[in-house]
Design an enzyme around this catalytic site. Structure first.
Site, PDB file in Angstrom:
ATOM      1  N   ASP A  13       0.644  -1.229   0.088  1.00 47.13           N
ATOM      2  CA  ASP A  13       0.444  -0.428   0.096  1.00 47.13           C
ATOM      3  C   ASP A  13       1.039   1.588  -0.405  1.00 47.13           C
ATOM      4  O   ASP A  13       0.781   2.575   1.031  1.00 47.13           O
ATOM      5  CB  ASP A  13      -0.658   0.278   1.337  1.00 47.13           C
ATOM      6  CG  ASP A  13      -1.962  -0.718   1.268  1.00 47.13           C
ATOM      7  OD1 ASP A  13      -1.925  -1.630  -0.079  1.00 47.13           O
ATOM      8  OD2 ASP A  13      -2.077  -1.828   2.261  1.00 47.13           O
ATOM      9  N   LYS A  16       1.575   2.144  -4.991  1.00 45.20           N
ATOM     10  CA  LYS A  16       2.165   1.520  -6.271  1.00 45.20           C
ATOM     11  C   LYS A  16       1.140   1.659  -7.804  1.00 45.20           C
ATOM     12  O   LYS A  16       1.545   2.063  -8.238  1.00 45.20           O
ATOM     13  CB  LYS A  16       2.385   0.095  -6.117  1.00 45.20           C
ATOM     14  CG  LYS A  16       3.655  -0.050  -4.868  1.00 45.20           C
ATOM     15  CD  LYS A  16       3.358  -1.384  -4.678  1.00 45.20           C
ATOM     16  CE  LYS A  16       2.196  -2.256  -4.279  1.00 45.20           C
ATOM     17  NZ  LYS A  16       1.942  -2.268  -2.930  1.00 45.20           N
ATOM     18  N   GLY A  40      -4.978  -4.503  -3.502  1.00 44.92           N
ATOM     19  CA  GLY A  40      -5.192  -3.317  -4.160  1.00 44.92           C
ATOM     20  C   GLY A  40      -4.760  -2.594  -4.437  1.00 44.92           C
ATOM     21  O   GLY A  40      -4.242  -1.416  -3.689  1.00 44.92           O
ATOM     22  N   HIS A  41      -4.483  -2.197  -5.938  1.00 46.29           N
ATOM     23  CA  HIS A  41      -4.403  -0.349  -6.131  1.00 46.29           C
ATOM     24  C   HIS A  41      -4.687   0.474  -6.514  1.00 46.29           C
ATOM     25  O   HIS A  41      -5.457   0.431  -7.751  1.00 46.29           O
ATOM     26  CB  HIS A  41      -2.665  -1.298  -7.467  1.00 46.29           C
ATOM     27  CG  HIS A  41      -2.054  -1.894  -6.547  1.00 46.29           C
ATOM     28  ND1 HIS A  41      -1.156  -2.613  -7.566  1.00 46.29           N
ATOM     29  CD2 HIS A  41      -1.406  -3.158  -5.403  1.00 46.29           C
ATOM     30  CE1 HIS A  41      -0.546  -3.581  -6.953  1.00 46.29           C
ATOM     31  NE2 HIS A  41      -0.795  -3.318  -6.149  1.00 46.29           N
ATOM     32  N   GLN A 222       2.198  -6.084  -3.364  1.00 45.77           N
ATOM     33  CA  GLN A 222       2.681  -6.206  -1.739  1.00 45.77           C
ATOM     34  C   GLN A 222       3.533  -4.975  -1.898  1.00 45.77           C
ATOM     35  O   GLN A 222       4.289  -4.455  -2.313  1.00 45.77           O
ATOM     36  CB  GLN A 222       2.653  -7.698  -1.462  1.00 45.77           C
ATOM     37  CG  GLN A 222       1.780  -8.332  -0.995  1.00 45.77           C
ATOM     38  CD  GLN A 222       0.464  -8.433  -2.733  1.00 45.77           C
ATOM     39  OE1 GLN A 222       1.336  -9.512  -4.040  1.00 45.77           O
ATOM     40  NE2 GLN A 222      -0.295  -8.484  -3.110  1.00 45.77           N
TER      41      GLN A 222
HETATM   42  P1  GDP Z   1      -0.727   0.392  -3.497  1.00 44.65           P
HETATM   43  O1  GDP Z   1      -1.025  -0.961  -3.160  1.00 44.65           O
HETATM   44  O2  GDP Z   1       0.323   0.337  -2.746  1.00 44.65           O
HETATM   45  O3  GDP Z   1      -0.890   0.136  -4.979  1.00 44.65           O
HETATM   46  O4  GDP Z   1      -1.887   1.239  -2.733  1.00 44.65           O
HETATM   47  P2  GDP Z   1      -3.306   1.505  -2.072  1.00 44.65           P
HETATM   48  O5  GDP Z   1      -3.931   2.188  -3.530  1.00 44.65           O
HETATM   49  O6  GDP Z   1      -3.874   0.436  -1.804  1.00 44.65           O
HETATM   50  O7  GDP Z   1      -3.133   2.835  -0.743  1.00 44.65           O
HETATM   51  C1  GDP Z   1      -2.844   4.322  -1.508  1.00 44.65           C
HETATM   52  C2  GDP Z   1      -3.694   5.138  -1.077  1.00 44.65           C
HETATM   53  O8  GDP Z   1      -3.031   6.384  -0.829  1.00 44.65           O
HETATM   54  C3  GDP Z   1      -4.363   5.573  -1.926  1.00 44.65           C
HETATM   55  O9  GDP Z   1      -5.864   5.611  -1.097  1.00 44.65           O
HETATM   56  C4  GDP Z   1      -4.173   6.576  -2.691  1.00 44.65           C
HETATM   57  O10 GDP Z   1      -5.133   7.092  -2.912  1.00 44.65           O
HETATM   58  C5  GDP Z   1      -3.336   7.116  -1.516  1.00 44.65           C
HETATM   59  N1  GDP Z   1      -2.611   8.020  -1.719  1.00 44.65           N
HETATM   60  C6  GDP Z   1      -1.509   7.837  -2.430  1.00 44.65           C
HETATM   61  N2  GDP Z   1      -0.548   9.043  -3.356  1.00 44.65           N
HETATM   62  C7  GDP Z   1      -0.658   9.447  -2.281  1.00 44.65           C
HETATM   63  C8  GDP Z   1       0.212  11.454  -2.085  1.00 44.65           C
HETATM   64  O11 GDP Z   1       0.320  11.338  -2.237  1.00 44.65           O
HETATM   65  N3  GDP Z   1      -1.012  11.397  -1.388  1.00 44.65           N
HETATM   66  C9  GDP Z   1      -2.465  10.924  -0.072  1.00 44.65           C
HETATM   67  N4  GDP Z   1      -2.920  12.078   0.555  1.00 44.65           N
HETATM   68  N5  GDP Z   1      -2.838  10.347  -0.847  1.00 44.65           N
HETATM   69  C10 GDP Z   1      -1.742   9.155  -1.511  1.00 44.65           C
HETATM   70  P1  IMO Z   2      -0.613  -4.200  -2.438  1.00 46.41           P
HETATM   71  O1  IMO Z   2      -0.587  -4.188  -3.580  1.00 46.41           O
HETATM   72  C1  IMO Z   2      -0.890  -4.944   1.649  1.00 46.41           C
HETATM   73  C2  IMO Z   2      -1.161  -8.649   4.044  1.00 46.41           C
HETATM   74  C3  IMO Z   2      -2.082  -9.109   4.647  1.00 46.41           C
HETATM   75  C4  IMO Z   2      -1.437 -10.121   5.692  1.00 46.41           C
HETATM   76  C5  IMO Z   2      -0.515 -10.951   5.016  1.00 46.41           C
HETATM   77  C6  IMO Z   2      -0.374 -12.186   3.948  1.00 46.41           C
HETATM   78  O2  IMO Z   2      -1.871  -3.286  -2.300  1.00 46.41           O
HETATM   79  O3  IMO Z   2       0.002  -3.308  -1.719  1.00 46.41           O
HETATM   80  P2  IMO Z   2      -2.367 -12.338   1.937  1.00 46.41           P
HETATM   81  O4  IMO Z   2      -3.478 -12.707   2.184  1.00 46.41           O
HETATM   82  O5  IMO Z   2      -0.874 -11.917   0.709  1.00 46.41           O
HETATM   83  O6  IMO Z   2      -1.162 -14.596   2.522  1.00 46.41           O
HETATM   84  O7  IMO Z   2      -1.920 -11.980   3.583  1.00 46.41           O
HETATM   85  O8  IMO Z   2      -0.007 -10.102   3.827  1.00 46.41           O
HETATM   86  N1  IMO Z   2      -1.194  -7.949   2.326  1.00 46.41           N
HETATM   87  C7  IMO Z   2      -0.902  -7.252   2.292  1.00 46.41           C
HETATM   88  N2  IMO Z   2      -1.189  -5.975   2.818  1.00 46.41           N
HETATM   89  N3  IMO Z   2      -0.963  -4.641   1.002  1.00 46.41           N
HETATM   90  C8  IMO Z   2      -0.884  -5.359  -0.151  1.00 46.41           C
HETATM   91  O9  IMO Z   2      -1.527  -5.620  -1.286  1.00 46.41           O
HETATM   92  C9  IMO Z   2      -1.052  -7.129   0.248  1.00 46.41           C
HETATM   93  N4  IMO Z   2      -1.219  -8.429   0.494  1.00 46.41           N
HETATM   94  C10 IMO Z   2      -1.137  -8.834   1.067  1.00 46.41           C
HETATM   95  O10 IMO Z   2      -2.548  -8.503   5.241  1.00 46.41           O
HETATM   96  O11 IMO Z   2      -1.261  -9.219   6.952  1.00 46.41           O
HETATM   97 MG    MG Z   3      -2.782  -1.960  -1.708  1.00 48.28          MG
END
Ligand code: GDP
Ligand code: IMO
Ligand code: MG
Length: 431
Positions: A13, A16, A40-41, A222
């Site tokens: 998270d 990415k 979840g991106h 991840q």
């Molecule tokens: P990922 O799994 O690495 O793609 O990240 P996620 O999408 O799960 O979580 C990142 C969260 O941070 C999302 O809700 C994005 O919309 C938010 N986000 C990303 N970059 C920024 C930023 O620079 N500022 C703020 N406020 N939110 C951001």
């Molecule tokens: P993105 O790509 C954050 C974490 C789960 C748990 C551990 C194992 O959005 O960054 P799993 O279901 O993979 O066997 O769970 O890994 N986890 C993540 N945490 N972002 C993710 O993906 C994750 N994918 C798995 O919360 O702690």
């Molecule tokens: Mg994510």
């Protein structure tokens, strides 16, 4: 033939999806390489908000989207995602899906749930999407692959063998009802028909794209600390989110790589259980997390769980530089540090009188250590409108420079908001 790898440097998270949307502006091909529907991106561009699970985060760009060999695919989720995007006018017609990718089967999801329950207080807090059980079957060489969908006779035979064992364990160990082979075959026959046009030799397609001079971007899922070998085992995922695992999942060799970009949050978060030395609770954590429902708030994209919050951990960032051969950092969520007051970055840990400035060699140290913090002056200004480094307040500039020193690589992109244009780029070379 530029090849960029985008990797998460923390526990996932890191932004990415946001980074891939930026880095893929000129890409010809973007590849998801490992993980599955645990990812979840988030991508935000204008009115469009996407929370992607399997489809590459470049889907709003012209690049060919690819799902590579190392991904575990839940066909129901993938087809649902394709349909949902299509309903928004975003089409995945050019999608390529590796025949070597493994399938998540209904029993993988059941096992993920019952194993977690069985672990009780020791549970990992998985996403319950069947990821661990699917990779376990892959390693045990009993997994079903996407290419098995092209020959339902083989699919049926492999499934029968699997189910015999799975149903016995489900019934005798976990007190669950057996799963019905015929029902699963009928369900997967439907998926086979719809997925067949996308199935391809994706490693070859990537190689040809590179030979043709296209920019190829490999999108990690991840993060480094969730890596099954190098992360905080057992509180990890079951794939290899480090750069080498991403390359293996794509089917590309290491010498092809030009750039390894580490997506890094300016603070740190984690979902699920497991050690987190720089974790904080209270007002600052609540402020950094934001409010459920608002853009960029720290609630799981897949599970909706509240994310745990903490300060940036410089020890882990250095570790990520080492494990991934990072060439650049994409720093996200920098806007969230405005108005927080004094800021902290961990630069070492202390455990039983000893100081560790590298990732500790034993899990007990990492579980019980105290972070040693360096304090940095904060800033009050809203920086979400900054578009050049010079627009940032002096204290914010110093924070970035300190991150560069700690990571030992340049911070080439600074994200100051969740939306596409909320970016400070110091890239001298376009990717
Ligand atoms: P990922 O799994 O690495 O793609 O990240 P996620 O999408 O799960 O979580 C990142 C969260 O941070 C999302 O809700 C994005 O919309 C938010 N986000 C990303 N970059 C920024 C930023 O620079 N500022 C703020 N406020 N939110 C951001
Ligand atoms: P993105 O790509 C954050 C974490 C789960 C748990 C551990 C194992 O959005 O960054 P799993 O279901 O993979 O066997 O769970 O890994 N986890 C993540 N945490 N972002 C993710 O993906 C994750 N994918 C798995 O919360 O702690
Ligand atoms: Mg994510």
């Amino acid at each position: 033939m530029p090849l960029t790898v985008l990797v998460g440097t923390q526990w996932g998270d890191e932004g990415k999806g946001r980074a891939v949307d930026v880095l893929s502006a000129d890409a010809g091909m973007v590849v998801r390489c490992q993980g599955g529907t645990n990812a979840g991106h988030t991508v935000i561009a204008g009115e469009t908000i996407l929370k992607l699970r399997l489809i590459p985060s470049s889907i709003l760009r012209p690049a060919v989207p690819v799902i590579g060999d190392g991904v575990v695919i839940d066909p129901e989720v993938l087809l649902g995602e394709i349909d949902a995007l299509s309903a928004q006018g975003i089409h995945c017609d050019r999608l390529l899906v590796s025949g070597n990718a493994h399938l998540i089967m209904p029993y993988h999801r059941v096992f993920d749930r019952v194993i977690e329950r069985h672990l009780g207080r020791a549970q990992l807090g998985t996403t319950r999407k069947g990821i661990g059980p699917a990779y376990a079957d892959k390693a045990a060489r009993i997994g079903l692959r996407v290419q098995d969908l092209l020959d339902m006779k083989i699919f049926g035979q492999k499934l029968e063998v699997n189910l015999k064992e799975k149903n016995a364990v489900l019934a005798k160990v976990y007190n669950q009802l057996p799963l019905d082979a015929k029902k699963i075959i009928a369900e997967y026959e439907g998926y086979a028909e719809r997925l067949a046009p996308y199935i391809a030799d994706t490693s070859l397609a990537i190689s040809r794209a590179l030979q043709g001079g296209l920019h190829v971007l490999l999108e990690g899922a991840q993060g480094t600390l969730l890596d099954i070998d190098h992360g905080t085992y057992p509180f990890v995922t079951s794939s290899q989110p480090i750069a080498a695992g991403i390359l293996a999942g794509a089917g590309v060799g290491p010498c092809a790589v030009d750039r390894v970009v580490g997506a890094t949050k300016a603070h740190c978060t984690r979902v699920g259980t497991g050690p987190f030395p720089t974790e904080i609770e209270g007002d600052i954590a609540d402020r950094l997390r934001g409010v459920r429902g608002e853009l960029g708030a720290e609630f799981g994209t897949v599970t909706g769980r509240q994310r745990r919050m903490g300060w940036l951990d410089g020890v882990l960032l250095r570790y990520a530089t080492r494990l991934n051969s990072l060439s650049d950092v994409f720093l996200s969520k920098f806007d969230k540090l405005s108005g927080v007051g004094q800021l902290k970055i961990a630069t070492a840990y202390r455990y039983e009188g000893e100081v560790y400035d590298e990732f500790p060699p034993h899990q007990t140290i990492f579980h019980k250590c105290e972070p040693i913090y360096e304090e940095l002056e904060g800033w009050e200004e809203d920086i979400s409108g900054a578009r050049a480094f010079a627009d940032l307040p002096a204290a914010a500039q110093r924070y970035v420079r300190r991150v560069e020193e700690i990571a030992d690589v340049p911070v080439t992109w600074i994200s100051v908001g969740p939306e596409r244009e909320q970016l400070v780029s110091t890239a001298t070379v376009s990717v």
